[in-house]
Scaffold this active site. Structure first.
Site, PDB file in Angstrom:
ATOM      1  N   HIS A  99     -11.261  -3.767   2.816  1.00  0.00           N
ATOM      2  CA  HIS A  99     -11.247  -3.400   4.237  1.00  0.00           C
ATOM      3  C   HIS A  99     -12.092  -2.154   4.526  1.00  0.00           C
ATOM      4  O   HIS A  99     -12.263  -1.791   5.686  1.00  0.00           O
ATOM      5  CB  HIS A  99      -9.807  -3.146   4.676  1.00  0.00           C
ATOM      6  CG  HIS A  99      -9.209  -1.964   3.979  1.00  0.00           C
ATOM      7  ND1 HIS A  99      -8.971  -1.933   2.615  1.00  0.00           N
ATOM      8  CD2 HIS A  99      -8.838  -0.745   4.436  1.00  0.00           C
ATOM      9  CE1 HIS A  99      -8.492  -0.750   2.281  1.00  0.00           C
ATOM     10  NE2 HIS A  99      -8.391  -0.009   3.354  1.00  0.00           N
ATOM     11  N   ASP A 100     -12.577  -1.480   3.486  1.00  0.00           N
ATOM     12  CA  ASP A 100     -13.408  -0.280   3.674  1.00  0.00           C
ATOM     13  C   ASP A 100     -14.885  -0.564   3.430  1.00  0.00           C
ATOM     14  O   ASP A 100     -15.704   0.363   3.478  1.00  0.00           O
ATOM     15  CB  ASP A 100     -12.999   0.815   2.676  1.00  0.00           C
ATOM     16  CG  ASP A 100     -11.633   1.391   2.963  1.00  0.00           C
ATOM     17  OD1 ASP A 100     -11.183   1.323   4.115  1.00  0.00           O
ATOM     18  OD2 ASP A 100     -11.020   1.916   2.012  1.00  0.00           O
ATOM     19  N   GLU A 114      -6.260   3.732  -6.375  1.00  0.00           N
ATOM     20  CA  GLU A 114      -7.591   3.853  -5.785  1.00  0.00           C
ATOM     21  C   GLU A 114      -8.122   5.235  -6.134  1.00  0.00           C
ATOM     22  O   GLU A 114      -7.526   6.251  -5.775  1.00  0.00           O
ATOM     23  CB  GLU A 114      -7.545   3.683  -4.263  1.00  0.00           C
ATOM     24  CG  GLU A 114      -8.949   3.631  -3.670  1.00  0.00           C
ATOM     25  CD  GLU A 114      -9.023   3.984  -2.187  1.00  0.00           C
ATOM     26  OE1 GLU A 114      -9.932   3.507  -1.507  1.00  0.00           O
ATOM     27  OE2 GLU A 114      -8.176   4.761  -1.700  1.00  0.00           O
ATOM     28  N   ASP A 136      -3.203   4.520  -2.439  1.00  0.00           N
ATOM     29  CA  ASP A 136      -4.338   5.006  -1.663  1.00  0.00           C
ATOM     30  C   ASP A 136      -4.827   6.368  -2.174  1.00  0.00           C
ATOM     31  O   ASP A 136      -4.015   7.283  -2.378  1.00  0.00           O
ATOM     32  CB  ASP A 136      -3.882   5.143  -0.198  1.00  0.00           C
ATOM     33  CG  ASP A 136      -5.027   5.376   0.754  1.00  0.00           C
ATOM     34  OD1 ASP A 136      -5.924   4.527   0.813  1.00  0.00           O
ATOM     35  OD2 ASP A 136      -5.024   6.413   1.446  1.00  0.00           O
ATOM     36  N   ASP A 153       0.844  -1.185   0.000  1.00  0.00           N
ATOM     37  CA  ASP A 153       0.000   0.000   0.000  1.00  0.00           C
ATOM     38  C   ASP A 153       0.887   1.245   0.000  1.00  0.00           C
ATOM     39  O   ASP A 153       1.834   1.329   0.768  1.00  0.00           O
ATOM     40  CB  ASP A 153      -0.880  -0.002   1.264  1.00  0.00           C
ATOM     41  CG  ASP A 153      -2.317   0.323   0.958  1.00  0.00           C
ATOM     42  OD1 ASP A 153      -2.549   1.414   0.393  1.00  0.00           O
ATOM     43  OD2 ASP A 153      -3.206  -0.485   1.279  1.00  0.00           O
TER      44      ASP A 153
HETATM   45  O1  TEU Z   1      -9.957   4.834   1.442  1.00  0.00           O
HETATM   46  C1  TEU Z   1     -10.556   5.926   0.828  1.00  0.00           C
HETATM   47  C2  TEU Z   1     -11.892   6.257   1.310  1.00  0.00           C
HETATM   48  O2  TEU Z   1     -12.379   7.269   0.946  1.00  0.00           O
HETATM   49  C3  TEU Z   1     -12.614   5.353   2.233  1.00  0.00           C
HETATM   50  O3  TEU Z   1     -12.155   5.518   3.497  1.00  0.00           O
HETATM   51  C4  TEU Z   1     -14.056   5.680   2.184  1.00  0.00           C
HETATM   52  O4  TEU Z   1     -14.334   6.655   3.117  1.00  0.00           O
HETATM   53  C5  TEU Z   1     -14.853   4.458   2.466  1.00  0.00           C
HETATM   54  O5  TEU Z   1     -14.500   3.498   1.535  1.00  0.00           O
HETATM   55  C6  TEU Z   1     -16.335   4.669   2.343  1.00  0.00           C
HETATM   56  O6  TEU Z   1     -16.970   3.955   3.305  1.00  0.00           O
HETATM   57  C7  TEU Z   1      -8.586   4.787   1.647  1.00  0.00           C
HETATM   58  C8  TEU Z   1      -8.255   3.587   2.505  1.00  0.00           C
HETATM   59  O7  TEU Z   1      -8.605   2.417   1.823  1.00  0.00           O
HETATM   60  C9  TEU Z   1      -8.936   3.745   3.828  1.00  0.00           C
HETATM   61  O8  TEU Z   1      -8.804   2.620   4.643  1.00  0.00           O
HETATM   62  C10 TEU Z   1      -8.361   4.968   4.491  1.00  0.00           C
HETATM   63  O9  TEU Z   1      -9.052   5.244   5.674  1.00  0.00           O
HETATM   64  C11 TEU Z   1      -8.434   6.198   3.597  1.00  0.00           C
HETATM   65  O10 TEU Z   1      -8.066   5.948   2.255  1.00  0.00           O
HETATM   66  C12 TEU Z   1      -7.479   7.262   4.092  1.00  0.00           C
HETATM   67  O11 TEU Z   1      -6.156   6.848   3.898  1.00  0.00           O
END
Ligand code: TEU
Length: 589
Positions: free
Chosen positions: A346-347, A273, A219, A106
């Site tokens: 994971h999100d 992403e 990310d 990542d």
């Molecule tokens: O995710 C981007 C992001 O916008 C998500 O957190 C989004 O809010 C969520 O998918 C919607 O429910 C990335 C990472 O994958 C995440 O884990 C991090 O928290 C975020 O960036 C900040 O680095």
């Protein structure tokens, strides 16, 4: 248009690969602190090998105070103590490579932790590091501004709201200015306008690539370039929206520069992403097309379908919505660029609880969703636990949640009175919270599901007595074995090429229950047909939508989530019925 043939294929190892995502905190704990670790992953290398995956994407393992579980990085070049040491990490890399599995790391460079030494030094306005971040003056011309923690007579530089709730600016006493944080206060945004920042990041990427990794998952990479109202003005002119940071004005320049500086001369995988909704295909191709800096991307179009404005708000989605999203991307990147196919990470909540049915049809629907992921055109992703059909967690109180994206907005809303009680929003949180994905992998039916001997950092789903890896491996008809079959079919069978590279053509685009499509490569044709309903549905191949005669076709069943009984094998390709959540893959000859 003529179907592509094997001669037209633009091969790449990462197109032919299956990616497995590991969230280390919840994978496997070997030292009993309740947090997964790198030795825990090493212990499971044979498991990954047997599943048959080709690439591991490892969520952040770098030193971090964990305000956002590792997405707040304090040192890009060292390993978080809780997870192990750099030696452990090197053993992991070797163990993967010994098994012919690649590793992508990542890359989180939109922001750092506020505990990164760059940020610590940035508080000295005379230091070269000050300009590594985005500092602005507050506004004094706004009346009655509440809900922030700056000086009494100052409002934050503009009205942007952070993704995790509250203002996107935090006041720093020492500096007397505000810094931008699109995510948590402990995640200050880097100033990509500063060439020194870009150089630092590129050097760091080189350093990891020199260690032998095979690529990066980047990310929120399309947030790097902030709009000119912020970059060129202090205080900002306040005419922009935070959303203007998405695909911002200099983003292509920054990523092209990264490509040239780091990626260009290497055969590495670069996955971006891309936050936001409804990216136009021209922009997408600019990122991942023939001259684009990246290999492929994650978009959010399907995972935002059921999300409302706040974390506990939910929307209904229909099969038509879901299919429309994927159609747009399948056709949009058909000739140029490459898709990533994911339904969970994971999100995101667990896919079977969200797009399937985690009750009566858990097995069938989990297999159907896997079929979708592996048969659309693009690189498929398995998020840990999907291979055994793990479900959402039955959260019952705010105390059970760990995620800043859930806890912060809920606490704010309860505090301000916008929400009366947790119970009012419980249903939505249960459905949407990222913590659903973060509960430990259920390895077996023992106390903590075999994840840890200690106290797990987040609850273990009580259904682990039934849903666990050990049970799934023993049962030949399990979701786990079905994933293996799909992986074999895609990676190592005589239909692999058509599965990976074949053209996608949707059938009966307005069918409310069934999503069917044809994949074509030269003379090879696959029919994939998926019943998203809890009842039997009828479907067919409409003559006018295909370039062959459906009546003349033999349908050879390659895979089905109901096994190969007569109802699935003895069909007339032109028209047939599907059982609840039934998925079938046919080869048409
Ligand atoms: O995710 C981007 C992001 O916008 C998500 O957190 C989004 O809010 C969520 O998918 C919607 O429910 C990335 C990472 O994958 C995440 O884990 C991090 O928290 C975020 O960036 C900040 O680095």
């Amino acid at each position: 248009m003529a179907a592509p043939t094997t001669d037209d294929i633009d091969r790449a190892w990462w197109k032919e690969s299956v990616i497995y995502q590991i969230y280390p905190r919840s994978f496997n704990d070997t030292d009993g602190d309740g947090v997964g670790d790198i030795p825990g992953i090493i212990e499971k290398l044979d498991y990954l090998d047997e599943l048959g995956v080709d690439i591991i994407w490892l969520n952040p393992v770098y030193e971090s105070p964990n305000a956002d579980n590792g997405y707040d990085i304090a040192d890009y070049q060292s390993i978080m103590d809780e997870f192990g040491t750099m030696d452990d990490w090197e053993r992991l890399l070797d163990g993967l490579h010994d098994r012919d599995i690649k590793l992508i790391m990542d890359l989180v460079v939109n922001h750092t932790s506020d505990e990164h030494e760059w940020f610590v030094n940035a508080r000295d306005v005379d230091s070269e590091y000050h300009d590594y971040y985005i500092w602005r003056h507050g506004r004094t011309d706004v009346d009655g501004f509440t809900g922030h923690h700056g000086p009494e007579d100052e409002a934050p530089p503009n009205e942007w709201e952070s993704f995790f709730g509250g203002p996107a600016w935090a006041y720093d006493e020492e500096v007397g200015k505000w810094y931008l944080h699109l995510f948590d206060e402990k995640q200050p945004d880097l100033n990509w306008e500063n060439p020194a920042v870009r150089e630092e990041v590129f050097d760091m990427m080189e350093w990891w690539l020199d260690k032998g990794i095979d690529g990066f998952r980047m990310d929120v990479i399309n947030l790097l370039s902030k709009p000119p109202e912020v970059t060129d003005h202090d205080p900002p002119t306040n005419t922009s929206q935070m959303w203007d940071s998405i695909d911002g004005p200099r983003i292509h320049e920054f990523l092209d520069e990264m490509h040239e500086a780091v990626l260009d001369d290497k055969d590495v995988f670069a996955l971006g992403e891309m936050i936001g909704q409804g990216m136009d295909m021209e922009t997408a191709r600019r990122y991942v097309g023939a001259d684009g800096p990246l290999s492929t991307l994650f978009h959010f179009d399907h995972v935002l379908l059921d999300h409302g404005g706040v974390i506990w708000e939910t929307n209904e989605w229909t099969l038509n919505d879901l299919r429309d999203v994927f159609n747009r991307w399948q056709y949009g990147l058909a000739d140029e660029g490459w898709n990533s196919i994911y339904l969970s990470n994971h999100d995101q909540p667990r896919l079977v609880s969200r797009f399937g049915n985690d009750g009566e049809y858990r097995e069938e629907s989990a297999k159907l969703l896997a079929t979708l992921i592996f048969t659309l055109r693009g690189t498929p992703y398995i998020f840990q636990g999907a291979e055994i059909g793990m479900t959402n967690y039955p959260f019952d109180s705010l105390e059970e949640f760990r995620d800043v994206e859930t806890v912060n907005p809920v606490e704010n809303a309860l505090e301000s009175g916008a929400v009366d009680s947790f119970d009012d929003i419980k249903h939505g949180l249960r459905q949407n919270s990222r913590d659903n994905a973060r509960t430990p992998i259920q390895w077996d039916d023992s106390d903590n599901a075999g994840f840890t001997d200690g106290e797990p950092w987040i609850g273990v789903n009580p259904n682990h007595d039934e849903i666990n890896v050990e049970a799934a491996r023993q049962d030949e008809d399990s979701i786990w074995h079905y994933y293996r079959e799909l992986i074999d079919l895609r990676s190592d069978s005589d239909v692999s090429d058509v599965m990976v590279y074949g053209r996608y053509d949707v059938l009966i685009n307005d069918h409310e229950e069934v999503w069917s499509y044809i994949r074509t490569l030269g003379d090879e044709r696959l029919l994939i047909t998926l019943n998203f309903a809890e009842w039997e549905s009828h479907t067919w191949i409409p003559e006018e939508e295909v370039d062959f005669d459906p009546q003349e076709m033999e349908a050879e069943l390659l895979l089905s989530n109901y096994g190969d009984d007569e109802r699935a094998t003895d069909v007339d390709a032109a028209a047939f019925d599907l059982r609840p959540w039934e998925a079938r893959v046919y080869r048409l000859t």
